[in-house]
Enzyme design. Structure first.
Site, short mmCIF file in Angstrom:
data_model
loop_
_atom_site.label_atom_id
_atom_site.label_comp_id
_atom_site.label_asym_id
_atom_site.label_seq_id
_atom_site.Cartn_x
_atom_site.Cartn_y
_atom_site.Cartn_z
N SER A 125 0.80 -1.22 0.00
CA SER A 125 0.00 0.00 0.00
C SER A 125 0.83 1.27 0.00
O SER A 125 0.33 2.35 -0.32
CB SER A 125 -0.94 0.01 1.21
OG SER A 125 -0.22 0.14 2.41
N LYS A 159 0.59 4.84 6.67
CA LYS A 159 0.03 5.61 5.55
C LYS A 159 0.65 7.01 5.58
O LYS A 159 1.45 7.34 6.45
CB LYS A 159 -1.50 5.72 5.66
CG LYS A 159 -2.24 4.41 5.80
CD LYS A 159 -2.21 3.57 4.54
CE LYS A 159 -2.99 2.27 4.74
NZ LYS A 159 -2.85 1.36 3.56
#
EC number: 3.4.21.89
Length: 263
Positions: free
Chosen positions: A52, A105
């Site tokens: 990701s 993230k």
């Protein structure tokens, strides 16, 4: 001359006193206690299990995380440097609704920011963001990155089968104003750099500020790890992969990523 030699010998005898087992144990315990404190409250190591955050972080990267800078200020350690989250920071946090799951993230929006995506491009407070590290739909003609209306033109109504949590489907409309998602107080909007493959705030909502545990500083070791290794959680599969690491520690270590600074 002869009368001085015994005196020197006596001094050496005192200096060479042997450490007792109890003193050795106390020294080892002190080192372990200091190390445990440092690795629990100051720094912590994490392994990147998914794609990701590609290109910034690769599967198999092992990173050292600073747990102090983004922590709430404390009165008992006024000498410690603290700061708040900034746009663009790579952050480590506990996933909302899953308190045992750590995610990595990038902080895209802070409280009060207005966000929307068009064709995978992030618009922050009306300005298109230049993000060379971010993966976008149809990048390099790869059909795997084909356009997805919910993911790439966010915010919108999530269709069926989009891995959007039920709570976020219910909450999302209340944060949309004139086509923008407005970040509420005490929350962060976070996204993975690999935008077409990342399950992030678009799918489960905002990150509470108190869920943020730190920011990764650098990669201290990186090992070529299969993308499906994250799904192999049985004891046998873990032992087999540990054996694989021992055999290929030299030829499958990504030496060029050692001490790679994360930005």
């Amino acid at each position: 001359m002869d009368t001085m030699e015994p005196a020197a010998k006596d001094v050496n005898t005192e200096v060479e006193r042997i450490e007792t087992p109890l003193e050795s144990l106390a020294s080892i315990c002190s080192v372990l206690a200091i190390g445990l404190f440092v690795m629990t409250f100051i720094f912590q190591n994490f392994e990147i299990p998914s794609a990701s955050m590609v290109k910034t972080l690769l599967i198999g990267d092992h990173v050292l995380v600073d747990r102090i800078a983004l922590a709430p200020p404390t009165k008992w350690a006024p000498f410690t440097f603290y700061r708040d989250v900034r746009r663009g920071d790579v952050i480590v946090f506990l996933k909302p609704g899953e308190p045992d799951l750590f995610l990595v993230k990038r902080a895209i929006g802070l409280p009060g920011d207005r966000i929307h995506l068009r064709n995978g491009i992030v618009y922050l407070n009306g300005v298109a963001q230049d993000e060379p590290q971010a993966g976008k739909p149809m990048a390099d003609g790869n059909l795997q990155h084909e356009y997805n209306p919910y993911r790439d033109d966010f915010p919108s109504i999530p269709p069926e089968g989009m891995d959007v949590t039920a709570s976020w489907q219910y909450e999302l409309p209340s944060h949309i104003e004139n086509g923008d998602l407005v970040v509420p107080p005490g929350r962060i909007f976070a996204m993975g750099d690999n935008r077409t493959e990342s399950l992030d705030s678009r799918y489960w909502g905002f990150v509470p500020r108190e869920n943020i545990v730190g920011r990764p500083m650098f990669v201290y070791w990186s090992f070529e790890t299969p993308a499906d290794q994250i799904n192999k959680q049985s004891i046998g599969e873990r032992i087999a992969f540990m054996g694989h690491i021992l055999i290929h520690i030299f030829d499958q270590t990504r030496w060029s990523r050692t001490l790679h600074v994360i930005r």
